[in-house]
Design a protein around this motif. Structure first.
Motif, short mmCIF file in Angstrom:
data_model
loop_
_atom_site.label_atom_id
_atom_site.label_comp_id
_atom_site.label_asym_id
_atom_site.label_seq_id
_atom_site.Cartn_x
_atom_site.Cartn_y
_atom_site.Cartn_z
N ARG A 1 1.04 -0.35 0.60
CA ARG A 1 -0.20 0.53 -0.01
C ARG A 1 0.48 0.77 0.23
NH1 ARG A 1 -0.05 -2.87 4.92
NH2 ARG A 1 0.73 -1.23 6.55
N ASN A 2 2.14 1.02 0.78
CA ASN A 2 2.89 2.12 0.49
C ASN A 2 3.44 2.43 -0.47
OD1 ASN A 2 1.59 3.27 3.02
ND2 ASN A 2 3.09 1.87 4.20
N LEU A 3 3.62 1.95 -2.08
CA LEU A 3 4.70 1.96 -2.63
C LEU A 3 4.47 2.21 -3.68
CD1 LEU A 3 5.76 -1.93 -2.42
CD2 LEU A 3 6.93 -0.02 -1.99
N LYS A 4 5.44 3.12 -4.27
CA LYS A 4 4.99 3.79 -5.54
C LYS A 4 4.05 3.20 -6.28
CE LYS A 4 7.39 6.68 -9.12
NZ LYS A 4 8.22 7.54 -9.96
N GLY A 5 3.68 3.63 -7.39
CA GLY A 5 1.97 2.89 -8.73
C GLY A 5 1.59 2.58 -7.62
N ILE A 6 0.78 2.44 -6.28
CA ILE A 6 -0.05 1.36 -5.74
C ILE A 6 -1.54 2.21 -6.26
CG2 ILE A 6 -0.63 2.40 -3.57
CD1 ILE A 6 -0.23 -1.29 -4.48
N ALA A 7 -2.01 2.98 -6.34
CA ALA A 7 -3.47 3.01 -7.18
C ALA A 7 -3.74 2.77 -8.42
CB ALA A 7 -3.34 5.17 -7.31
N ALA A 8 -2.19 3.15 -9.15
CA ALA A 8 -2.45 2.16 -10.80
C ALA A 8 -3.14 1.11 -10.79
CB ALA A 8 -1.41 2.56 -11.53
N ALA A 9 -2.08 0.06 -9.59
CA ALA A 9 -2.49 -1.13 -9.10
C ALA A 9 -3.70 -1.41 -8.91
CB ALA A 9 -1.14 -1.90 -8.74
N ARG A 10 -4.14 -0.99 -8.17
CA ARG A 10 -5.83 -0.73 -8.06
C ARG A 10 -6.69 -1.40 -8.63
NH1 ARG A 10 -4.01 2.40 -2.92
NH2 ARG A 10 -3.74 0.80 -0.95
N ARG A 11 -6.76 -0.24 -9.62
CA ARG A 11 -6.84 0.28 -10.66
C ARG A 11 -7.29 -0.81 -11.96
NH1 ARG A 11 -5.78 5.54 -10.48
NH2 ARG A 11 -4.17 4.74 -12.43
N ALA A 12 -6.14 -1.63 -12.12
CA ALA A 12 -5.57 -2.52 -13.04
C ALA A 12 -6.09 -4.41 -12.46
CB ALA A 12 -4.38 -3.18 -12.94
N VAL A 13 -6.06 -4.44 -10.51
CA VAL A 13 -6.41 -5.38 -10.52
C VAL A 13 -7.80 -5.50 -10.34
CG1 VAL A 13 -6.39 -7.22 -8.30
CG2 VAL A 13 -4.33 -5.90 -9.71
N ALA A 14 -8.84 -4.13 -9.49
CA ALA A 14 -9.93 -4.04 -9.70
C ALA A 14 -11.06 -4.85 -10.93
CB ALA A 14 -10.65 -2.56 -9.70
N PHE A 15 -10.20 -4.30 -12.14
CA PHE A 15 -10.72 -5.18 -13.61
C PHE A 15 -10.18 -6.02 -14.34
CE2 PHE A 15 -9.99 -4.69 -18.50
CZ PHE A 15 -11.41 -3.71 -18.29
N MET A 16 -9.10 -7.06 -13.51
CA MET A 16 -8.82 -8.41 -13.88
C MET A 16 -9.64 -9.45 -14.11
SD MET A 16 -5.10 -7.67 -12.78
CE MET A 16 -4.30 -7.17 -12.58
N ASP A 17 -9.82 -10.33 -14.52
CA ASP A 17 -11.02 -10.93 -15.02
C ASP A 17 -10.74 -13.00 -14.89
OD1 ASP A 17 -13.57 -12.70 -15.48
OD2 ASP A 17 -14.27 -10.91 -15.41
N ARG A 18 -11.05 -13.68 -14.55
CA ARG A 18 -9.95 -15.20 -14.78
C ARG A 18 -10.96 -15.36 -16.21
NH1 ARG A 18 -14.15 -18.51 -13.53
NH2 ARG A 18 -15.50 -17.82 -12.60
#
Length: 316
Positions: free
Chosen positions: A173-190
């Protein structure tokens, strides 16, 4: 685990004598992968860019075993067998469990970040970030589309879960780019089964096309399964991504590519008989997102003005 870790490691040549190095300078039989480590040139030429990166990463990781570094980011993704579509592969990525000490040197990038015991593992003798941490690290550092391609593949192959990704996001959560990671992970689909399908989903999202159902099963009035659809829009439209290896991937025992193509044509004819409008697109179409989105929206408009398909469909 990528097959390259066992299929090609034995081909590496180490610690040439001065005489052998001089001889190789004349013959060019061996290619230097890293200082003191070589691979036969004819073998290297048979590898694609991802395999070449992975072989170099394996060598780098082996040299780092006595340090506090682990293979990470796209290098770890390849070791876990994930696709690295359009992600730069010139540099090997390592992560050091430290707040300082990172940097870039030649073709090596060392990241400094916290690493809990649950963030890494040993794969085929190589310390590497676990799949969940790998997906999050990639999503922090590459564009949305490339991150989704890698994350979708990890979820589809069931080597990571959404819960594990959520936990890894929290740890990072404290690493650089975490907001972008959250957006991408929310969109990922198995349910995305290929790079092309993942890229298609990103295109829909970017172009304002309503999200379709993925891998929905379509049945006729007698409840006979007609087939699965890559993308199903309830208005009466089915979209199919035609990748280069699609038919080969779904070959049944004893089938040829021609058999699979004919079977696919019959499936599509049966869908149309039920009243579904079917459109297809290929790799080149993904490079023309506005044009493809317009095709899909126009097809949706035609589907809405037509009769509803008969039978039923069931979401995956």
């Amino acid at each position: 685990m990528h097959s390259l870790t066992t299929a090609h490691k034995h081909l590496l040549v180490r610690d040439l004598s001065a005489n052998e190095r001089r001889q190789n300078t004349r013959t060019g039989e061996l290619l230097r992968v890293r200082r003191g480590t070589y691979v036969p040139n004819d073998v290297w030429k048979t590898l694609n860019h991802e395999e070449q990166h992975l072989l170099r990463a394996i060598v780098v990781a082996a040299d780092q075993r006595r340090s506090d570094c682990v293979l990470s980011h796209v290098s770890a993704a390849l070791l876990h067998g994930l696709p690295a579509w359009n992600v730069p592969l010139k540099q090997i990525h390592l992560t050091r469990a430290s707040r300082t000490g990172g940097g870039v040197k030649n073709r090596l990038v060392v990241h400094s970040a916290s690493l809990d015991s649950g963030d890494f593992e040993v794969v085929d003798g190589i310390p590497v970030t676990r799949t969940a941490r790998t997906v999050v690290d990639v999503a922090r550092t590459v564009p949305f589309e490339q991150a989704v391609v890698i994350g979708d593949a990890a979820l589809h192959r069931e080597i990571v879960t959404k819960d594990e990704l959520a936990l890894s996001l929290e740890r990072a959560r404290n690493l650089k780019g975490i907001a972008a990671a959250r957006r991408a992970v929310a969109f990922m689909d198995r349910r995305s089964e290929s790079v092309g399908e993942s890229r298609s989903r990103v295109l829909f999202h970017a172009q304002g096309v309503a999200s379709p159902q993925l891998q929905a099963e379509v049945y006729d009035a007698e409840h006979t399964l007609i087939g699965r659809a890559d993308f199903l829009f309830d208005e009466g439209l089915i979209g199919e991504f035609d990748g280069q290896v699609k038919y080969g991937r779904y070959l049944r025992p004893g089938e040829t590519i021609a058999d699979a193509v004919l079977r696919e044509k019959r499936r599509e004819d049966a869908l149309r008989e039920l009243g579904w409008l079917v459109i297809r697109w290929m790799w080149a179409d993904l490079s023309r997102p506005t044009h493809l989105a317009r095709r899909i929206l126009e097809a949706l408009s035609r589907a809405r003005s037509s009769r509803r398909p008969s039978g039923i469909w069931i979401p995956a």
